[in-house]
Design a protein around this motif. Structure first.
Motif, PDB file in Angstrom:
ATOM      1  N   LYS A 271       0.928  -1.179  -0.065  1.00 18.88           N
ATOM      2  CA  LYS A 271       0.081  -0.102   0.241  1.00 18.88           C
ATOM      3  C   LYS A 271       0.892   1.356   0.012  1.00 18.88           C
ATOM      4  O   LYS A 271       1.732   1.626   0.816  1.00 18.88           O
ATOM      5  CB  LYS A 271      -0.864   0.023   1.318  1.00 18.88           C
ATOM      6  CG  LYS A 271      -1.814   1.406   1.555  1.00 18.88           C
ATOM      7  CD  LYS A 271      -2.766   1.272   0.547  1.00 18.88           C
ATOM      8  CE  LYS A 271      -3.755   2.637   0.688  1.00 18.88           C
ATOM      9  NZ  LYS A 271      -4.766   2.762  -0.251  1.00 18.88           N
ATOM     10  N   PHE A 272       0.586   2.158  -0.861  1.00 24.51           N
ATOM     11  CA  PHE A 272       1.218   3.447  -0.848  1.00 24.51           C
ATOM     12  C   PHE A 272       0.312   4.467  -0.347  1.00 24.51           C
ATOM     13  O   PHE A 272      -0.927   4.560  -0.828  1.00 24.51           O
ATOM     14  CB  PHE A 272       1.606   3.877  -2.056  1.00 24.51           C
ATOM     15  CG  PHE A 272       2.812   3.047  -2.833  1.00 24.51           C
ATOM     16  CD1 PHE A 272       4.183   3.529  -2.843  1.00 24.51           C
ATOM     17  CD2 PHE A 272       2.777   1.729  -3.220  1.00 24.51           C
ATOM     18  CE1 PHE A 272       5.212   2.909  -2.973  1.00 24.51           C
ATOM     19  CE2 PHE A 272       3.929   1.065  -3.694  1.00 24.51           C
ATOM     20  CZ  PHE A 272       5.172   1.775  -3.683  1.00 24.51           C
ATOM     21  N   TYR A 273       0.774   5.369   0.474  1.00 24.98           N
ATOM     22  CA  TYR A 273       0.028   6.676   1.013  1.00 24.98           C
ATOM     23  C   TYR A 273       1.028   7.679   0.364  1.00 24.98           C
ATOM     24  O   TYR A 273       2.263   7.850   0.546  1.00 24.98           O
ATOM     25  CB  TYR A 273      -0.073   6.644   2.327  1.00 24.98           C
ATOM     26  CG  TYR A 273      -1.264   5.644   2.928  1.00 24.98           C
ATOM     27  CD1 TYR A 273      -2.611   5.998   2.986  1.00 24.98           C
ATOM     28  CD2 TYR A 273      -0.677   4.507   3.506  1.00 24.98           C
ATOM     29  CE1 TYR A 273      -3.340   4.978   3.309  1.00 24.98           C
ATOM     30  CE2 TYR A 273      -1.357   3.697   4.165  1.00 24.98           C
ATOM     31  CZ  TYR A 273      -2.977   4.065   4.010  1.00 24.98           C
ATOM     32  OH  TYR A 273      -3.853   2.801   4.398  1.00 24.98           O
ATOM     33  N   TYR A 274       0.173   8.944   0.131  1.00 28.01           N
ATOM     34  CA  TYR A 274       0.922  10.069  -0.434  1.00 28.01           C
ATOM     35  C   TYR A 274       0.556  11.300   0.244  1.00 28.01           C
ATOM     36  O   TYR A 274      -0.506  11.562   0.406  1.00 28.01           O
ATOM     37  CB  TYR A 274       0.658  10.302  -2.027  1.00 28.01           C
ATOM     38  CG  TYR A 274       1.080   9.082  -2.960  1.00 28.01           C
ATOM     39  CD1 TYR A 274       2.268   8.918  -3.365  1.00 28.01           C
ATOM     40  CD2 TYR A 274       0.122   8.143  -3.247  1.00 28.01           C
ATOM     41  CE1 TYR A 274       2.764   7.986  -4.221  1.00 28.01           C
ATOM     42  CE2 TYR A 274       0.619   7.063  -3.914  1.00 28.01           C
ATOM     43  CZ  TYR A 274       1.964   6.897  -4.596  1.00 28.01           C
ATOM     44  OH  TYR A 274       2.153   5.985  -5.228  1.00 28.01           O
ATOM     45  N   GLU A 275       1.511  12.154   0.743  1.00 27.44           N
ATOM     46  CA  GLU A 275       1.479  13.162   1.517  1.00 27.44           C
ATOM     47  C   GLU A 275       0.517  14.129   0.790  1.00 27.44           C
ATOM     48  O   GLU A 275      -0.274  14.934   1.253  1.00 27.44           O
ATOM     49  CB  GLU A 275       2.689  14.089   1.966  1.00 27.44           C
ATOM     50  CG  GLU A 275       3.188  13.394   3.235  1.00 27.44           C
ATOM     51  CD  GLU A 275       4.191  14.115   3.868  1.00 27.44           C
ATOM     52  OE1 GLU A 275       4.398  15.503   3.344  1.00 27.44           O
ATOM     53  OE2 GLU A 275       5.003  13.813   4.559  1.00 27.44           O
ATOM     54  N   SER A 276       0.572  14.244  -0.584  1.00 26.81           N
ATOM     55  CA  SER A 276      -0.490  15.105  -1.291  1.00 26.81           C
ATOM     56  C   SER A 276      -1.842  14.934  -0.965  1.00 26.81           C
ATOM     57  O   SER A 276      -2.611  15.766  -1.348  1.00 26.81           O
ATOM     58  CB  SER A 276      -0.024  15.128  -2.801  1.00 26.81           C
ATOM     59  OG  SER A 276      -0.073  13.902  -3.235  1.00 26.81           O
ATOM     60  N   ASN A 277      -2.059  13.732  -0.756  1.00 35.10           N
ATOM     61  CA  ASN A 277      -3.593  13.211  -0.480  1.00 35.10           C
ATOM     62  C   ASN A 277      -3.970  13.250   1.265  1.00 35.10           C
ATOM     63  O   ASN A 277      -5.098  13.318   1.574  1.00 35.10           O
ATOM     64  CB  ASN A 277      -3.684  11.681  -0.928  1.00 35.10           C
ATOM     65  CG  ASN A 277      -3.516  11.697  -2.398  1.00 35.10           C
ATOM     66  OD1 ASN A 277      -3.828  12.713  -3.206  1.00 35.10           O
ATOM     67  ND2 ASN A 277      -3.151  10.614  -2.821  1.00 35.10           N
ATOM     68  N   THR A 278      -2.662  13.298   1.761  1.00 35.37           N
ATOM     69  CA  THR A 278      -3.133  13.176   3.296  1.00 35.37           C
ATOM     70  C   THR A 278      -2.545  14.374   4.102  1.00 35.37           C
ATOM     71  O   THR A 278      -3.045  14.569   5.218  1.00 35.37           O
ATOM     72  CB  THR A 278      -2.188  12.223   4.010  1.00 35.37           C
ATOM     73  OG1 THR A 278      -0.711  12.486   3.862  1.00 35.37           O
ATOM     74  CG2 THR A 278      -2.459  10.784   3.175  1.00 35.37           C
ATOM     75  N   TYR A 279      -1.933  15.648   3.480  1.00 31.31           N
ATOM     76  CA  TYR A 279      -1.721  16.490   4.270  1.00 31.31           C
ATOM     77  C   TYR A 279      -2.825  17.609   4.667  1.00 31.31           C
ATOM     78  O   TYR A 279      -2.554  18.151   5.786  1.00 31.31           O
ATOM     79  CB  TYR A 279      -0.793  17.421   3.400  1.00 31.31           C
ATOM     80  CG  TYR A 279      -1.154  18.314   2.233  1.00 31.31           C
ATOM     81  CD1 TYR A 279      -1.275  20.035   2.707  1.00 31.31           C
ATOM     82  CD2 TYR A 279      -1.926  17.902   1.183  1.00 31.31           C
ATOM     83  CE1 TYR A 279      -1.780  20.845   1.778  1.00 31.31           C
ATOM     84  CE2 TYR A 279      -2.265  19.097   0.296  1.00 31.31           C
ATOM     85  CZ  TYR A 279      -2.369  20.227   0.611  1.00 31.31           C
ATOM     86  OH  TYR A 279      -3.145  21.328  -0.364  1.00 31.31           O
ATOM     87  N   LEU A 280      -3.939  17.415   4.200  1.00 27.91           N
ATOM     88  CA  LEU A 280      -5.009  18.211   4.803  1.00 27.91           C
ATOM     89  C   LEU A 280      -5.723  17.429   5.848  1.00 27.91           C
ATOM     90  O   LEU A 280      -6.658  17.949   6.495  1.00 27.91           O
ATOM     91  CB  LEU A 280      -6.053  18.549   3.871  1.00 27.91           C
ATOM     92  CG  LEU A 280      -5.672  19.718   2.779  1.00 27.91           C
ATOM     93  CD1 LEU A 280      -6.377  19.858   1.727  1.00 27.91           C
ATOM     94  CD2 LEU A 280      -5.007  20.881   3.622  1.00 27.91           C
TER      95      LEU A 280
END
Length: 587
Positions: A271-280
């Motif tokens: 699984k990949f998570y991306y800060e661009s999707n999680t920073y908010l």
């Protein structure tokens, strides 16, 4: 060894008319200088035996020896009862347990664990510190899988922020449209090149402004490049199409480069998570914390938590202008990960410079009464140094992961060819072997020490076929496979009745494999597996030198030693695989 525990409980009941439980019995491995394989600590029993630890041990030892046919002898040293199990017991362990196909592979235990590792920034290639992180995370995940856990390997990619914008801006200003294709560079190296260029040009501007009379701090803030990078970040956050397009393009280059390095390292992710999707994420958690009275607002509107009673300090969780800080995002991401997978444990593999951050993060989530907060764990590890000194990425002196891998392969080639071990290998087989040995050396060197320790990595020391190294273990495995290839292993109905000391020592050690895996899983420590497999290789080599296998005294002894060799190869292979290390069939 539950049967020993049961017999000890029965002995105490019979001799001293006292009921005890398994928890009251401390079983240990017998120390090497004494006879025996299992030791019972007898000090706790003296309170009801009313005898010395030695006499108590003798009483219990005599009872157990009479009770169990598996026990051949015992001795008592001070307060320690050392029990020797019979040769027949160990022979049965080999044939009925160790030699079975699923030996040491635990049944599913119903627990789910996420291991998050790698967590790279998309503005530069992976370096030596990332290598330790990736190898540690991957190995812990593989050990947990073997120990019966359902494991998710996760990677949280830091793909946004001012550092990314620095590479983007430098490419815009100085790149002349360069691409990985036009330059022949790996994408992560190309983007990293512009991160270094930004830093050099930024420093020039700072020095110029200082010459104009500004202070260091003023010059850092007023340099045109940093202002342009900040503008780029604002445009990215506002969704500017042109900026987002460049960001996506350069990130694609980086991901392609990372993918090649991950493949060479032999690590993967579910699984990949991306800060661009999680920073908010995390803003809702801030509101939740305010409602629960866990957080408080200051006059300027900023939101904080007071951790002074916990020996920490006050921590900002939302700025006065309503924007997130780093921990806000981590709070939200932790909730997202739990929502996605509902795991019992979540392991963060991050360097020890972040110890304080994770202490605060876990404490906040606990105070927010998140049911899963108790399952959060920071696997903190020390820095890796080379003999030349500490790494500094912004100055372009980083110890690059790809260069390190190439150097390891080159060193493996030198050492292997000097020993004349590959004369009958094809060129393709040689290249594969050099990669296998080089990566085995690198991985073993980094994983054999406790993760918490800082370590000095010496490439030459790591590729030593006689030392405490990966190649020594790989060579032992290849040696066993060579023996087995020259002689067919038959399943014989007849078994020996006696063991030589070297045979017994090897079986006793192999029998410890399942317990070692569980201990390594519980402690999140691949070093336990690494050092155990090294012991197996050492003890096997002693057995190999003391006892002829192919020229054994009779067919029974030959087949038994072949079975023992097969089991040893299997344990070495499985142990090394948990470290992410391949073991060749021949070397």
């Amino acid at each position: 060894m539950n049967f020993i525990i049961d017999a000890a409980i029965k002995a105490v009941k019979h001799i001293y008319q006292t009921d005890i439980t398994p928890a009251d019995i401390s079983l240990q491995e017998t120390r090497k200088e004494f006879d025996g394989q299992i030791t019972i600590v007898t000090f706790p029993f003296t309170r009801f035996s009313r005898k010395s630890p030695e006499q108590t041990g003798t009483d219990i030892g005599e009872f157990i020896k009479n009770e169990l046919t598996e026990v051949s002898a015992f001795n008592v040293i001070k307060g320690f009862l050392n029990i020797s199990l019979s040769d027949q017991f160990w022979i049965n362990q080999l044939y009925k347990n160790i030699a079975t196909e699923d030996f040491a592979i635990a049944k599913p235990n119903g627990k789910k664990v996420m291991v998050e590792y790698s967590s790279p920034n998309t503005n530069k290639p992976l370096h030596l510190g990332h290598v330790r992180n990736n190898l540690l995370g991957y190995s812990v995940a593989e050990i947990l899988k073997t120990a019966g856990y359902d494991v998710i390997k996760a990677n949280l990619v830091n793909d946004r922020g001012i550092h990314i914008c620095k590479s983007m801006l430098a490419w815009q200003l100085f790149g002349n449209g360069e691409t990985p294709e036009s330059t022949g560079m790996k994408g992560d190296h190309l983007v990293g090149k512009y991160y270094v260029i930004f830093d050099k040009e930024y420093k020039k501007e700072i020095e110029f402004l200082k010459g104009e009379g500004q202070t260091e701090e003023e010059a850092k803030k007023n340099a045109p490049l940093i202002k342009q990078a900040q503008t780029l970040l604002q445009k990215w956050e506002a969704g500017d199409a042109e900026v987002l397009d460049l960001w996506k393009t350069m990130n694609t280059w980086v991901y392609d480069g990372f993918g090649k390095t991950y493949k060479a390292l032999g690590v993967d992710f579910d699984k990949f998570y991306y800060e661009s999707n999680t920073y908010l994420l995390g803003k809702d958690i801030v509101e939740e914390g305010l409602e629960k009275g866990v957080f408080f607002k200051k006059e300027d509107g900023s939101v904080w938590i007071d951790l002074t009673n916990d020996g920490l300090d006050e921590k900002l969780v939302r700025r006065a202008d309503g924007t997130s800080v780093y921990i806000t995002q981590d709070l939200g991401t932790a909730q997202l990960k739990y929502n996605d997978f509902g795991m019992d444990e979540s392991i963060y593999v991050v360097g020890n410079e972040q110890d304080y951050h994770f202490k605060v993060l876990f404490l906040i989530l606990d105070k927010l009464q998140k049911s899963w907060a108790k399952g959060l764990y920071h696997l903190s590890y020390g820095m890796v140094d080379l003999p030349s000194g500490k790494m500094k990425s912004r100055e372009g002196t980083v110890v690059d992961a790809d260069d390190l891998i190439a150097e390891m392969e080159s060193t493996a080639k030198e050492v292997t060819e000097a020993l004349g071990k590959v004369n009958d290998f094809s060129d393709e087989e040689k290249q594969e072997l050099y990669h296998t040995i080089g990566m085995g050396a690198l991985k073993y060197f980094l994983l054999k020490v406790d993760p918490k320790k800082r370590l000095l990595f010496d490439p030459n020391e790591s590729v030593d076929f006689q030392g405490h190294t990966g190649p020594f273990i790989q060579y032992t495995h290849a040696r066993i496979k060579s023996v087995l290839a020259r002689a067919g292993v038959n399943s014989v109905a007849q078994q020996p009745t006696e063991l030589a000391p070297e045979e017994r020592d090897l079986i006793v050690l192999l029998n410890r494999f399942p317990d070692t895996i569980q201990e390594a899983a519980k402690g999140h420590n691949p070093g336990l597996i690494a050092n155990y497999v090294y012991e197996v290789a050492k003890v096997y080599n002693k057995f190999y030198h003391e006892h002829s296998i192919l020229q054994a005294e009779d067919e029974l002894a030959k087949q038994f030693r072949l079975q023992l060799s097969t089991a040893s190869a299997k344990v070495i292979s499985r142990g090394m695989n948990m470290l992410g290390i391949a073991v060749p069939e021949r070397m």
